[in-house]
Design a protein around this motif. Sequence first.
Motif, PDB file in Angstrom:
ATOM      1  N   GLY A 177      50.996  42.460  55.847  1.00 49.97           N
ATOM      2  CA  GLY A 177      52.202  42.766  55.086  1.00 49.97           C
ATOM      3  C   GLY A 177      51.986  42.601  53.595  1.00 49.97           C
ATOM      4  N   ASP A 178      51.283  41.540  53.207  1.00 50.06           N
ATOM      5  CA  ASP A 178      51.001  41.306  51.786  1.00 50.06           C
ATOM      6  C   ASP A 178      50.164  42.443  51.190  1.00 50.06           C
ATOM      7  OD1 ASP A 178      52.402  38.918  51.972  1.00 50.06           O
ATOM      8  OD2 ASP A 178      50.598  37.657  52.008  1.00 50.06           O
ATOM      9  N   GLN A 238      47.755  42.071  37.504  1.00 51.72           N
ATOM     10  CA  GLN A 238      48.371  41.085  38.406  1.00 51.72           C
ATOM     11  C   GLN A 238      48.496  41.638  39.816  1.00 51.72           C
ATOM     12  OE1 GLN A 238      52.072  40.303  36.371  1.00 51.72           O
ATOM     13  NE2 GLN A 238      51.259  38.493  35.352  1.00 51.72           N
ATOM     14  N   LEU A 239      48.905  42.901  39.918  1.00 51.94           N
ATOM     15  CA  LEU A 239      49.057  43.514  41.238  1.00 51.94           C
ATOM     16  C   LEU A 239      47.708  43.663  41.936  1.00 51.94           C
ATOM     17  CD1 LEU A 239      51.738  46.228  40.401  1.00 51.94           C
ATOM     18  CD2 LEU A 239      52.057  44.130  41.741  1.00 51.94           C
ATOM     19  N   ILE A 240      46.680  43.999  41.180  1.00 50.46           N
ATOM     20  CA  ILE A 240      45.342  44.112  41.775  1.00 50.46           C
ATOM     21  C   ILE A 240      44.852  42.741  42.228  1.00 50.46           C
ATOM     22  CG2 ILE A 240      42.917  44.601  41.226  1.00 50.46           C
ATOM     23  CD1 ILE A 240      43.944  47.039  39.637  1.00 50.46           C
ATOM     24  N   ASN A 241      45.153  41.703  41.466  1.00 53.63           N
ATOM     25  CA  ASN A 241      44.807  40.343  41.900  1.00 53.63           C
ATOM     26  C   ASN A 241      45.518  39.991  43.194  1.00 53.63           C
ATOM     27  OD1 ASN A 241      42.957  39.564  39.924  1.00 53.63           O
ATOM     28  ND2 ASN A 241      44.561  38.907  38.516  1.00 53.63           N
ATOM     29  N   GLN A 242      46.789  40.358  43.309  1.00 50.06           N
ATOM     30  CA  GLN A 242      47.540  40.103  44.539  1.00 50.06           C
ATOM     31  C   GLN A 242      46.925  40.843  45.717  1.00 50.06           C
ATOM     32  OE1 GLN A 242      51.630  41.148  43.779  1.00 50.06           O
ATOM     33  NE2 GLN A 242      51.885  39.547  42.241  1.00 50.06           N
ATOM     34  N   GLU A 257      43.742  40.881  50.684  1.00 51.61           N
ATOM     35  CA  GLU A 257      42.656  41.469  51.477  1.00 51.61           C
ATOM     36  C   GLU A 257      41.614  40.422  51.856  1.00 51.61           C
ATOM     37  OE1 GLU A 257      42.668  46.133  50.080  1.00 51.61           O
ATOM     38  OE2 GLU A 257      41.406  44.736  48.971  1.00 51.61           O
ATOM     39  N   GLU A 258      41.316  39.518  50.942  1.00 51.00           N
ATOM     40  CA  GLU A 258      40.345  38.461  51.240  1.00 51.00           C
ATOM     41  C   GLU A 258      40.882  37.523  52.323  1.00 51.00           C
ATOM     42  OE1 GLU A 258      37.991  34.833  48.973  1.00 51.00           O
ATOM     43  OE2 GLU A 258      38.886  36.427  47.785  1.00 51.00           O
ATOM     44  N   LYS A 259      42.136  37.141  52.204  1.00 52.53           N
ATOM     45  CA  LYS A 259      42.745  36.277  53.218  1.00 52.53           C
ATOM     46  C   LYS A 259      42.786  36.971  54.573  1.00 52.53           C
ATOM     47  CE  LYS A 259      45.719  33.652  50.083  1.00 52.53           C
ATOM     48  NZ  LYS A 259      47.132  33.384  49.726  1.00 52.53           N
TER      49      LYS A 259
END
Length: 72
Positions: free
Chosen positions: A14-15, A45-49, A54-56
Motif C-alpha cells: 500500500g505504501d 521526498q516522494l522518491i525517498n518514501q 520498496e526496501e521494506k
Amino acid sequence: MSNLVSALVARYNGDVMVARANIQNLLSNTNGVADHPDVVATLDQLINQLASAEEKLSTALKLEQDKEFLQD
C-alpha cells in the motif's frame, strides 16, 4: 508470526502504491501545487518514501519466504 509478516507485506504494498500515485500526481500537475512551491524538493521526498517502502517490502517478502526463520 507469519500473519504479522503478511500484514507488513500488505502495508508496504500500500505504501508503494501511495508513493507512486503521489509522484504521478505531482508530475502531472506541477502547476497546481500551491502548498509545494519547491517541486523538486517535494519530488525528492516522494522518491525517498517510495524507496523506503520498496526496501521494506523486499525485506518483508524475504522474511515471509524464510520458513526456517519464521518457525523459530
